[in-house]
Scaffold this motif. Sequence first.
Motif, PDB file in Angstrom:
ATOM      1  N   LYS A  92       0.813  -1.217   0.000  1.00 23.53           N
ATOM      2  CA  LYS A  92       0.000   0.000   0.000  1.00 23.53           C
ATOM      3  C   LYS A  92       0.846   1.266   0.000  1.00 23.53           C
ATOM      4  CE  LYS A  92      -4.026  -2.076   0.599  1.00 23.53           C
ATOM      5  NZ  LYS A  92      -4.859  -2.302  -0.512  1.00 23.53           N
ATOM      6  N   GLU A  93       1.921   1.281   0.745  1.00 22.61           N
ATOM      7  CA  GLU A  93       2.759   2.470   0.875  1.00 22.61           C
ATOM      8  C   GLU A  93       3.994   2.324   0.005  1.00 22.61           C
ATOM      9  OE1 GLU A  93       1.893   5.175   2.631  1.00 22.61           O
ATOM     10  OE2 GLU A  93       0.048   4.156   3.191  1.00 22.61           O
ATOM     11  N   SER A 108       7.095  -2.253   0.726  1.00 21.50           N
ATOM     12  CA  SER A 108       7.203  -3.309   1.737  1.00 21.50           C
ATOM     13  C   SER A 108       8.637  -3.758   1.962  1.00 21.50           C
ATOM     14  CB  SER A 108       6.354  -4.518   1.360  1.00 21.50           C
ATOM     15  OG  SER A 108       5.023  -4.155   1.243  1.00 21.50           O
ATOM     16  N   GLY A 109       9.549  -2.820   1.960  1.00 24.05           N
ATOM     17  CA  GLY A 109      10.945  -3.145   2.208  1.00 24.05           C
ATOM     18  C   GLY A 109      11.712  -3.626   0.991  1.00 24.05           C
ATOM     19  N   VAL A 110      11.058  -3.835  -0.137  1.00 28.70           N
ATOM     20  CA  VAL A 110      11.721  -4.266  -1.366  1.00 28.70           C
ATOM     21  C   VAL A 110      12.022  -3.018  -2.196  1.00 28.70           C
ATOM     22  CG1 VAL A 110      11.507  -5.623  -3.472  1.00 28.70           C
ATOM     23  CG2 VAL A 110      10.502  -6.463  -1.338  1.00 28.70           C
TER      24      VAL A 110
END
Length: 171
Positions: A92-93, A108-110
């Motif tokens: 989402k972010e 998501s950290g990727v």
Amino acid sequence: MELTVHTTYDTKALTALAKALRKTVRVKSSRITHLIALGIILLCLLLIWCSLNEPWSVVQYAFVIILLGVISWKEDALNAFFALRKGMPDLKECTTVFSEDHFETSLSGVVSQWAYSRIIALAETDAYLVLILSKNQGHICEKSSLDSGSIEALRSFLEEKTGLTIQRIRG
């Protein structure tokens, strides 16, 4: 020069992405689809006129007309709905960092790095800048969440790096 944008991928953002794709790289296929839908609607109107004495047929043809009308009217919102359902729930972010030789997206950290040469079209709505990467893929930048610099600076930076002109899309 480094610019950072934070974007929330929600229905509104994905609707803007779907509209930008439809109005730029999918414009020809979109017109063909709309012409086919119009042809089916006209055929249904003709069939309604021919079967006025059969109420059940009139209802069926009217239903098809209404269904095609709603789908044509809300196609971008429908595409956004299915994109949200198909996507991962934690995607989402997104944070996008624009640097001199590439831009990075972090979901998501990727972290993914993209060359500016991968962008095939640029579009802008009232709330978003859209970087179009293919007929089915794009990246959204929420204008109101630009951390540093101005939106005009980001526009000119993207136009300079890609060699493309930003297409204004209403709505």
